[in-house]
Scaffold this motif. Structure first.
Motif, PDB file in Angstrom:
ATOM      1  N   ARG A  18     -23.008 -44.957 -28.655  1.00 15.58           N
ATOM      2  CA  ARG A  18     -24.145 -45.815 -29.024  1.00 15.58           C
ATOM      3  C   ARG A  18     -24.237 -45.999 -30.542  1.00 15.58           C
ATOM      4  NH1 ARG A  18     -27.578 -43.175 -26.519  1.00 15.58           N
ATOM      5  NH2 ARG A  18     -28.510 -41.931 -28.201  1.00 15.58           N
ATOM      6  N   ILE A  19     -24.128 -44.918 -31.292  1.00 10.93           N
ATOM      7  CA  ILE A  19     -24.303 -45.049 -32.747  1.00 10.93           C
ATOM      8  C   ILE A  19     -23.054 -45.614 -33.420  1.00 10.93           C
ATOM      9  CG2 ILE A  19     -26.035 -43.224 -32.815  1.00 10.93           C
ATOM     10  CD1 ILE A  19     -23.944 -41.404 -34.067  1.00 10.93           C
ATOM     11  N   ARG A  20     -21.863 -45.426 -32.785  1.00 11.38           N
ATOM     12  CA  ARG A  20     -20.690 -46.070 -33.375  1.00 11.38           C
ATOM     13  C   ARG A  20     -20.767 -47.582 -33.193  1.00 11.38           C
ATOM     14  NH1 ARG A  20     -14.589 -43.942 -32.633  1.00 11.38           N
ATOM     15  NH2 ARG A  20     -14.744 -44.795 -30.520  1.00 11.38           N
ATOM     16  N   ASN A  21     -21.297 -48.028 -32.056  1.00  9.36           N
ATOM     17  CA  ASN A  21     -21.526 -49.462 -31.875  1.00  9.36           C
ATOM     18  C   ASN A  21     -22.520 -49.985 -32.903  1.00  9.36           C
ATOM     19  OD1 ASN A  21     -19.787 -49.601 -29.689  1.00  9.36           O
ATOM     20  ND2 ASN A  21     -21.412 -49.330 -28.160  1.00  9.36           N
ATOM     21  N   ARG A  22     -23.524 -49.169 -33.189  1.00 12.52           N
ATOM     22  CA  ARG A  22     -24.507 -49.573 -34.201  1.00 12.52           C
ATOM     23  C   ARG A  22     -23.861 -49.681 -35.581  1.00 12.52           C
ATOM     24  NH1 ARG A  22     -29.145 -45.468 -35.018  1.00 12.52           N
ATOM     25  NH2 ARG A  22     -29.137 -45.613 -32.728  1.00 12.52           N
ATOM     26  N   ALA A  23     -22.945 -48.763 -35.871  1.00 10.55           N
ATOM     27  CA  ALA A  23     -22.231 -48.817 -37.145  1.00 10.55           C
ATOM     28  C   ALA A  23     -21.418 -50.097 -37.267  1.00 10.55           C
ATOM     29  CB  ALA A  23     -21.312 -47.598 -37.286  1.00 10.55           C
ATOM     30  N   GLU A  24     -20.775 -50.519 -36.181  1.00 12.57           N
ATOM     31  CA  GLU A  24     -19.979 -51.744 -36.205  1.00 12.57           C
ATOM     32  C   GLU A  24     -20.862 -52.960 -36.440  1.00 12.57           C
ATOM     33  OE1 GLU A  24     -17.875 -51.798 -32.530  1.00 12.57           O
ATOM     34  OE2 GLU A  24     -16.459 -50.204 -33.113  1.00 12.57           O
ATOM     35  N   VAL A  25     -22.020 -52.984 -35.788  1.00 10.42           N
ATOM     36  CA  VAL A  25     -22.947 -54.100 -35.982  1.00 10.42           C
ATOM     37  C   VAL A  25     -23.446 -54.135 -37.427  1.00 10.42           C
ATOM     38  CG1 VAL A  25     -25.216 -55.018 -35.361  1.00 10.42           C
ATOM     39  CG2 VAL A  25     -23.678 -54.181 -33.575  1.00 10.42           C
ATOM     40  N   ASN A  26     -23.795 -52.979 -37.962  1.00  5.66           N
ATOM     41  CA  ASN A  26     -24.286 -52.918 -39.340  1.00  5.66           C
ATOM     42  C   ASN A  26     -23.224 -53.361 -40.339  1.00  5.66           C
ATOM     43  OD1 ASN A  26     -26.744 -52.008 -38.442  1.00  5.66           O
ATOM     44  ND2 ASN A  26     -26.406 -49.868 -38.983  1.00  5.66           N
ATOM     45  N   ASP A  27     -21.971 -52.974 -40.070  1.00  5.67           N
ATOM     46  CA  ASP A  27     -20.893 -53.379 -40.973  1.00  5.67           C
ATOM     47  C   ASP A  27     -20.664 -54.882 -40.916  1.00  5.67           C
ATOM     48  OD1 ASP A  27     -20.380 -50.904 -42.061  1.00  5.67           O
ATOM     49  OD2 ASP A  27     -18.839 -50.371 -40.604  1.00  5.67           O
ATOM     50  N   LEU A  28     -20.789 -55.467 -39.731  1.00  4.12           N
ATOM     51  CA  LEU A  28     -20.658 -56.916 -39.609  1.00  4.12           C
ATOM     52  C   LEU A  28     -21.773 -57.630 -40.370  1.00  4.12           C
ATOM     53  CD1 LEU A  28     -19.665 -57.362 -35.843  1.00  4.12           C
ATOM     54  CD2 LEU A  28     -18.251 -57.891 -37.833  1.00  4.12           C
ATOM     55  N   LEU A  29     -22.989 -57.108 -40.261  1.00  2.00           N
ATOM     56  CA  LEU A  29     -24.110 -57.707 -40.987  1.00  2.00           C
ATOM     57  C   LEU A  29     -23.921 -57.597 -42.485  1.00  2.00           C
ATOM     58  CD1 LEU A  29     -27.155 -56.481 -38.831  1.00  2.00           C
ATOM     59  CD2 LEU A  29     -26.242 -58.813 -38.993  1.00  2.00           C
ATOM     60  N   SER A  30     -23.358 -56.469 -42.936  1.00  2.00           N
ATOM     61  CA  SER A  30     -23.149 -56.292 -44.376  1.00  2.00           C
ATOM     62  C   SER A  30     -22.116 -57.278 -44.914  1.00  2.00           C
ATOM     63  CB  SER A  30     -22.708 -54.857 -44.675  1.00  2.00           C
ATOM     64  OG  SER A  30     -21.396 -54.616 -44.211  1.00  2.00           O
ATOM     65  N   TYR A  74     -16.319 -40.950 -47.838  1.00  2.00           N
ATOM     66  CA  TYR A  74     -17.379 -41.942 -48.019  1.00  2.00           C
ATOM     67  C   TYR A  74     -17.134 -43.232 -47.235  1.00  2.00           C
ATOM     68  CZ  TYR A  74     -13.877 -43.010 -51.597  1.00  2.00           C
ATOM     69  OH  TYR A  74     -12.700 -43.247 -52.247  1.00  2.00           O
ATOM     70  N   ARG A  75     -15.894 -43.462 -46.762  1.00  2.00           N
ATOM     71  CA  ARG A  75     -15.649 -44.670 -45.963  1.00  2.00           C
ATOM     72  C   ARG A  75     -15.669 -44.395 -44.461  1.00  2.00           C
ATOM     73  NH1 ARG A  75     -11.538 -46.168 -50.022  1.00  2.00           N
ATOM     74  NH2 ARG A  75     -12.385 -47.884 -51.274  1.00  2.00           N
ATOM     75  N   ASP A  76     -15.677 -43.135 -44.061  1.00  2.00           N
ATOM     76  CA  ASP A  76     -15.643 -42.797 -42.631  1.00  2.00           C
ATOM     77  C   ASP A  76     -17.002 -42.923 -41.965  1.00  2.00           C
ATOM     78  OD1 ASP A  76     -12.968 -42.261 -42.821  1.00  2.00           O
ATOM     79  OD2 ASP A  76     -13.213 -40.114 -43.127  1.00  2.00           O
ATOM     80  N   ARG A  84     -17.851 -44.315 -38.121  1.00  2.00           N
ATOM     81  CA  ARG A  84     -17.024 -45.499 -37.954  1.00  2.00           C
ATOM     82  C   ARG A  84     -15.831 -45.188 -37.044  1.00  2.00           C
ATOM     83  NH1 ARG A  84     -17.947 -47.120 -44.163  1.00  2.00           N
ATOM     84  NH2 ARG A  84     -19.440 -48.830 -43.868  1.00  2.00           N
ATOM     85  N   SER A  85     -14.949 -46.175 -36.853  1.00  2.00           N
ATOM     86  CA  SER A  85     -13.853 -46.044 -35.893  1.00  2.00           C
ATOM     87  C   SER A  85     -12.858 -44.952 -36.277  1.00  2.00           C
ATOM     88  CB  SER A  85     -13.120 -47.383 -35.753  1.00  2.00           C
ATOM     89  OG  SER A  85     -12.632 -47.826 -37.006  1.00  2.00           O
ATOM     90  N   ASN A  88     -13.074 -39.119 -35.156  1.00  2.00           N
ATOM     91  CA  ASN A  88     -12.601 -38.646 -33.858  1.00  2.00           C
ATOM     92  C   ASN A  88     -13.781 -38.318 -32.942  1.00  2.00           C
ATOM     93  OD1 ASN A  88     -11.823 -36.031 -32.103  1.00  2.00           O
ATOM     94  ND2 ASN A  88     -10.018 -37.341 -32.356  1.00  2.00           N
ATOM     95  N   GLN A  89     -13.803 -38.968 -31.791  1.00  2.00           N
ATOM     96  CA  GLN A  89     -14.921 -38.781 -30.867  1.00  2.00           C
ATOM     97  C   GLN A  89     -15.030 -37.340 -30.392  1.00  2.00           C
ATOM     98  OE1 GLN A  89     -15.725 -41.658 -27.626  1.00  2.00           O
ATOM     99  NE2 GLN A  89     -15.591 -39.919 -26.201  1.00  2.00           N
ATOM    100  N   GLU A  90     -13.907 -36.697 -30.101  1.00  2.00           N
ATOM    101  CA  GLU A  90     -13.926 -35.347 -29.560  1.00  2.00           C
ATOM    102  C   GLU A  90     -14.553 -34.368 -30.543  1.00  2.00           C
ATOM    103  OE1 GLU A  90     -13.617 -32.191 -27.086  1.00  2.00           O
ATOM    104  OE2 GLU A  90     -13.330 -34.312 -26.603  1.00  2.00           O
ATOM    105  N   ARG A  91     -14.180 -34.509 -31.815  1.00  2.00           N
ATOM    106  CA  ARG A  91     -14.735 -33.591 -32.823  1.00  2.00           C
ATOM    107  C   ARG A  91     -16.239 -33.799 -32.968  1.00  2.00           C
ATOM    108  NH1 ARG A  91     -13.109 -33.141 -39.276  1.00  2.00           N
ATOM    109  NH2 ARG A  91     -14.550 -31.432 -39.753  1.00  2.00           N
ATOM    110  N   TRP A  92     -16.648 -35.056 -33.068  1.00  2.00           N
ATOM    111  CA  TRP A  92     -18.061 -35.363 -33.267  1.00  2.00           C
ATOM    112  C   TRP A  92     -18.895 -34.870 -32.083  1.00  2.00           C
ATOM    113  CZ3 TRP A  92     -22.461 -37.590 -31.529  1.00  2.00           C
ATOM    114  CH2 TRP A  92     -23.420 -37.984 -32.462  1.00  2.00           C
ATOM    115  N   THR A  93     -18.445 -35.157 -30.858  1.00  2.00           N
ATOM    116  CA  THR A  93     -19.227 -34.794 -29.678  1.00  2.00           C
ATOM    117  C   THR A  93     -19.247 -33.284 -29.441  1.00  2.00           C
ATOM    118  OG1 THR A  93     -17.296 -35.219 -28.253  1.00  2.00           O
ATOM    119  CG2 THR A  93     -18.885 -37.021 -28.565  1.00  2.00           C
TER     120      THR A  93
END
Length: 354
Positions: A18-30, A74-76, A84-85, A88-93
């Motif tokens: 959910r929050i990675r999708n939000r990050a993608e949307v925010n980056d597109l808006l930026s 700072y870019r991750d 962001r993409s 790693n999902q496994e580490r974060w979760t």
């Protein structure tokens, strides 16, 4: 390591996606708005602000909203630590699962500058904590001594850069000492460098005038600064105040308008072959064609279009025919604009503040 709770793990995966999708949307808006969504780079701030010695201040509970940057990643993550993409999902979760289980999360490692913090180690943990709605995080804190007080607001639209540039500008010009009442502030980075160039050009031409007058005494840098402030900067600022022009640019400063009007002044002089415009004419012609209010912009555009249809574009809007003819005559007599003078004096290029 303790066995992970499958239910908590499943919730962590949903939260991450959910929050990675939000990050993608925010980056597109930026990309549309032009804003910078990256975390602030610690090394850039430390270098620009001339950070000095460090001291360990131990473990503290730090407000998550006060963490604005990172040492290396700072870019991750976005500015609000959305993953962001590249993350790693496994580490974060896994970190999320342990945070919500019995294991918890170890303290992160932060640098402190003024009122803000940068992640030395623990970017994922900060991201997970924010995603879970926490207000604070436990951290080992190392304070970095700085001369400029940094606040959270300074990292909105890169205000910290302006603070740094202002300090460097005042160190070179001594303007705050020479004219304590000065209030030269900008709303965008890079403007102090342009203003310093204005001062250097003024310094150069004062020296040339002194030589032509037969003076053997060199112009002092500080005298040139006072002369520039009193005879170049303040006359324009006074006209800005008298005209109420700043009300048309509610998010700008007098210094912003001074640079814009200076550019506008030079552009008109160069295009129409005019002598330098007086502060009064420079401000009035600028006011006639510029505004940051949508309705006024539309009206100005319509007015200029009508003038072009009527064939009256030979005289700039906001300037009377009498003023135009006088400025043209003075130009023909040898009174040129600053840009023309610079073109005629190639030796001006290396001039810099002493």
């Amino acid at each position: 390591m303790s066995e992970m709770n499958p239910q908590l793990k499943a919730m962590a995966i949903q939260r991450f996606q959910r929050i990675r999708n939000r990050a993608e949307v925010n980056d597109l808006l930026s990309m549309i708005t032009g804003g910078n969504r990256d975390l602030v780079k610690f090394d850039e701030v430390a270098q620009r602000i001339k950070a000095r010695q460090q001291r360990e201040i131990g473990i503290q509970n730090i407000p998550l909203k006060q963490i604005v940057g990172s040492v290396g990643r700072y870019r991750d993550f976005t500015r609000t630590f959305l993953p962001r993409s590249s993350i790693n999902q496994e580490r974060w979760t896994t970190i999320d699962t342990f945070l919500n289980g019995s294991v918890g999360s170890p303290p992160v490692d932060l640098y402190k500058m003024g009122e803000v913090y940068f992640v030395r180690d623990g970017n994922h943990r900060v991201s997970v904590a924010r995603a879970n709605g926490l207000d604070t995080i436990e951290a080992y804190v190392t304070e970095v001594a700085i001369d400029i007080p940094l606040t959270l607001n300074d990292f909105d639209r890169d205000q910290w850069i302006m603070k740094t540039e202002q300090k460097e500008f005042l160190q070179k010009t001594f303007l705050d000492t020479l004219r304590p009442e000065q209030d030269v502030r900008f709303t965008e980075p890079g403007r102090y460098k342009i203003l310093l160039r204005h001062m250097e050009v003024h310094y150069y031409f004062l020296g040339e005038e002194a030589k032509q007058a037969g003076s053997l005494k060199e112009i002092e840098w500080q005298d040139a600064i006072v002369s520039w402030y009193d005879t170049v900067y303040m006359p324009v600022v006074d006209k800005i105040r008298e005209s109420g022009l700043l009300t048309h640019f509610p998010k700008r400063t007098e210094a912003d308008l001074f640079l814009w009007i200076s550019h506008h002044r030079e552009r008109l002089s160069h295009h129409y072959k005019l002598a330098p415009l007086s502060p009064d004419v420079a401000v009035s012609t600028f006011a006639e064609t510029h505004s940051e209010r949508p309705l006024e912009n539309a009206v100005q555009g319509l007015r200029q279009g009508i003038q072009r249809v009527l064939g009256r574009e030979k005289v700039p809007p906001g300037m009377t025919p009498e003023e135009f003819e006088e400025l043209r005559a003075r130009h023909d007599a040898g009174e040129v604009s600053l840009s023309e003078a610079e073109e005629q004096n190639q030796s001006l290029e290396p001039v810099q503040a002493p």
